[in-house]
Each structure stands twice: as C-alpha cells, then as structure tokens.
Design a protein around this motif. Sequence first.
Motif, mmCIF file in Angstrom:
data_model
loop_
_atom_site.group_PDB
_atom_site.id
_atom_site.type_symbol
_atom_site.label_atom_id
_atom_site.label_comp_id
_atom_site.label_asym_id
_atom_site.label_seq_id
_atom_site.Cartn_x
_atom_site.Cartn_y
_atom_site.Cartn_z
ATOM 1 N N UNK A 1 0.824 -1.217 0.000
ATOM 2 C CA UNK A 1 0.000 0.000 0.000
ATOM 3 C C UNK A 1 0.856 1.264 0.000
ATOM 4 N N UNK A 2 2.127 1.142 0.424
ATOM 5 C CA UNK A 2 2.991 2.319 0.568
ATOM 6 C C UNK A 2 3.652 2.671 -0.775
ATOM 7 N N UNK A 3 2.826 2.968 -1.769
ATOM 8 C CA UNK A 3 3.346 3.253 -3.110
ATOM 9 C C UNK A 3 4.090 4.588 -3.153
ATOM 10 N N UNK A 4 3.723 5.526 -2.284
ATOM 11 C CA UNK A 4 4.378 6.839 -2.278
ATOM 12 C C UNK A 4 5.578 6.879 -1.334
ATOM 13 N N UNK A 5 5.887 5.744 -0.731
ATOM 14 C CA UNK A 5 7.056 5.594 0.146
ATOM 15 C C UNK A 5 7.095 6.664 1.239
#
Length: 591
Positions: free
Chosen positions: A113-117
């Motif tokens: 879910x942490x695509x935007x880091x």
Amino acid sequence: MNVTLAVKQYISKMIENSGPGMKVLLMDKETTSIVSVVYTQSEILQKEVYLFERIDSQNRDSMKHLKAICFLRPSKENVEHLIQELRRPKYSVYFIYFSNVISKSEIKALAEADEQEVVAEVQEFYGDFIAVNPHLFSLNLQGVTRGRGWEPALLSRCTQGLTSVLLALKKCPIIRYQLSSDASRRLAESVKQIITKEYELFDFRKTEVPPLLLILDRSDDAITPLLNQWTYQAMVHELLGLNNNRIDLSRVPGISKDLREVVLSAENDEFYANNLYLNFGEIGTNIKNLMEDFQKKKPKGQQKLESISDMKAFVDNYPQFKKMSGTVSKHVTVVGELSRLVAERQLMEVSEVEQELACQNDHSSAQQSVRRLLQNPRLSELDAVRLVMLYALRYERHSSSVLPSLMDELSRRGVSERHRRMVQAVVEYGGKRVRGSDLITPTDAVAITKQFFKGLKGVENVYTQHQPLLHDTLDQLIKGRLKDSQFPYLGASSLRDRPQDILVFVIGGATYEEALTVYNLNRSTPGVRIVLGGSSIHNTKRWDCDPRAQTRARGRLAETRPALQSCKETVRPSRRPPATGRPPPPEDPPP
C-alpha cells in the motif's frame, strides 16, 4: 517491575524516533486509552505533538507539514484503515508502531500500500495494556468467559495483553495456574504457546531465580468484588466509577461545568498519589490540611504590583497557584460527593455487616443483621442485593440457611428480577462447588490457627478487617508453601528458590483491594516484586456474574472489535516489506 514506566518509555521512544518537527499522534480506541492513562495532553504537547486523531476518523484534513506517529493495536480492522491511509497519505511521513506482534502477511500488505514511500519506520512496541498503577494493569475486558470456558476471541485478546506485559517488563516466566479453573489452564497454555513461537522476543538475560507468572480465576474469590471499600482509589471506583483514570461527576447535585469530568492520576497529582491507599478518615484530615495550605498561598485580594519584580513574582507564582487551585477544587468535590453517598446510603452500617459476613462465622448474628438492614427503607437496591449475595456465598450450605426468606424480602422491597437473579448467579459462579480454595472455612491446621488468633486479637478497624484470598495465596507462594496440587506448574520447569519477580493475572478481573494487598506486600517483603493484572478492574456495578449479561457484553464487544485474532496468519511475503524492527523493551526500573 513498573508497568506505568514501561508504557511511558515506549511512548517517549516513539516521539523521539520521529525527530524534531510538528507531529500528529494517530491512535485507535484502545491505544487512546493506553496513552491517556500515563500521559497528559499537556505533557505530550511539550514534545511537539500538536494533534491527536483516531485512525478510524473519516473527517481528517490533509496536513503535509505534519509527521504522523501511528500507535495502533495489530487488529485486521486497524491494518485495513492503515492501508487506506497509506494509499492516500494525509501527512508527510509515517512512523508506525504496533502495540503487539503483527504477522508478516500484514506487513506485506502495508508495504504494497505504501506506493508513495511515506513510511519511515514500522516497529512493535509492546504496550498492549492499561497501566493503572505502577504495579497494576488491566485489559478493560468484560465477560471474558462463557460458563467455565473461554470466549475464543477474548482468550486471544487476554493472551496478547499478557504476553505484551511480559515483553514490556522483559520477563520470560515459569507459569503456574489454578488447577480448579479450566480457563486458567487454557490461558497458561496459550501464553506458553506464544512464548515458544516467538522465542527470539523472549530471549532475555537469565536471572538466578526465573520470574513467575501465576494465573488465577475470579471465581475462586467472588466475595472481594462485592465489598464496599474505604481507601481513596478503591472508594472512588466503587461509588463513582474510575474509567481510565476519569470520573464522571455530571450527576453530582450543583456541580460546576469545569468539574463534570475530572482526572485522577497518581502520575500528575501529588495529593492523589500520597492518599491513594489511605482510608476515608485520613483523607478527610488531609483535605483539610490541603485547604489550609492553599489559603496560605492564595494571593491577597488587592496585591500591589508596583515594580517589575512584583509583576515577575506574580507571573511566576500564578501557574503554581492555578494548578493548586484546580487540585483543591477537584479533591474537595470528589471527597464531598463520597461523603454524601456514604451518608445517603448508610454505607458505614452496610459495610459493617458486609465485613461480618465476609470475616466472621456467626450465622445467627449475620442473618439478623442482614434482615435488619433489608427492612431499612433507605437501603439502596444495589446494597440490598449485595448483602444477600454475600450471605448466599458465606452460608451456602449452612443447615439453618434463611436464603429463601431473604429472597422473599428482596421481592417485597420491589428489587428487580435482574438483580434478584444475580444472587443465584453468584453462587453458580463462585460457590463451593466451583472454588478450589478454602475461601470460607479453612481446613488445614495452620489456617485454622491463624483465624483463631486473629479472632482473639480483634481488628483495628471493623470496616477493613477483610483480606482478599490473594493475600494468602501470595503469602504462601513467597514462603514456598503454595501447593502444587492446587497451583501446578505448566511443563517440566519449577522453582526451587523463593520467587523474586511475580506477575499475577486474574481472569474475570482484579480489584483495588487486591491492588492494595500487592502494594503492601511489595513494601513489606524485600527482594520480592509483584505486579497484578486482570481482564478488568471491578466494582460492584461493573461486575455482573449473570451469564445472560455476559452474553450481552460479548455481543457488544463483537460489534466494536470484529477481528481480535489478527496475528495468526503466517503467510510469507512475496516482496520485501518496509523496514521493521522489534526493539528491546524499556530498561527495567529499580525496585
């Protein structure tokens, strides 16, 4: 062993790890309670945490200038909320801390879910319990058992809470449990299973004498939760109700708006800390002294501020005066309301009969005393039922029992069917057939002799002569005399030496009277440190041994916590999860 300090150190570490800058603290319903009992809002504000939000709130604004510290229970519900948060982040960076062990599959889901880091850190900080006092904790769970067995979801939650306490205190214990309770055995096995599975987490430095976990069942002593209390903390909980250190005073006649809800915390209130375990008479004297001290420090009505130094002195002293004013107002209000309730409900007379029922063995006198009070129209319904419940437990199998007559008297008083039903329920819950202890009549020679001499000596205070069964259990444990036949060890390990670090957990809830017992044992027994915990902290109103009421409580719990068993999946992640760590628990404070 200090559970309050352990949780405070965890929270301080979370804030410290996030570095300088403005922060928001994201919590769930349970971790909000966990934080609020050990930290005040003003204390956290001093650490640059300016906003407090719930992870399940739908109306949070995007604030990219804030760092987010997330402190959450590792439930499936919370993980799902966190996944949605990371897909559309509202804050610049996220430091995520779970209050217990989280599965690898859920870590993997968060990583995906942490695509935007935006996630900087994911760790487990084991603060999955309410630290009520330094030596007392609660899980705030009601109705944990179903008959003689466990409600499955609540067995999982109690296991998580208990293992969290062990990790926070850095203890890998030998386990003993109450043989007469199948619920105690199952919880002991469940905790042992977690310790075995997570053996790396429990790999603490070995001590000469291993710590001991003793698991007990409330049903072994159903009398203690039914007694009126006369020490400050216990009395406040019994008559007003303490909920995460907060008291609702909104129903007090003539209460001001500022005092409708007050906080009693020994961490931030010196008067409360000093009077926690003092009896009601001593508190009255100390309140008078507090008022006199306040009057001396109160600024004079027309104080002259003629110079800069006068103004500076006034400004410097004002916050201290303001704080003292709040303390005085709060405690005068609380003690005043306690006094009103004691007089209105004639609790001194009621308590004297309760103590007679709990501690003496004179059936004729006891039944006359109970009858006399039941005929008093000023006796409240709760107190009337409580007296009959104590009589039913005390003289359950007496040949001259007058219980049917007392039940008729309750009916004539108009006592509700629900309350009358509790009399039979308490006998089914904690009666002779269920108990594994000699709660009422001692059978061994040593106990009989002790009771005989206690009767000869008399007591200093008729209202506090009762000692909970836990006192004798711990006394026997410390002296190495606790019978293996009643409290067996789980597995092959056993203790040869006197235990030094003891953790006691009461299934079905502990009481403040038992907390006082532990406090006194810690003070009077050098080299021994005891921590008490329970699934809840009882007072008479909260303790409902009616099975139907327990079912209702479980139903409410199921609605609010749809997934308590959230850490049982062992699916291996197919991609590398975000950086995680399991830090060592806080340094163990000195005894």
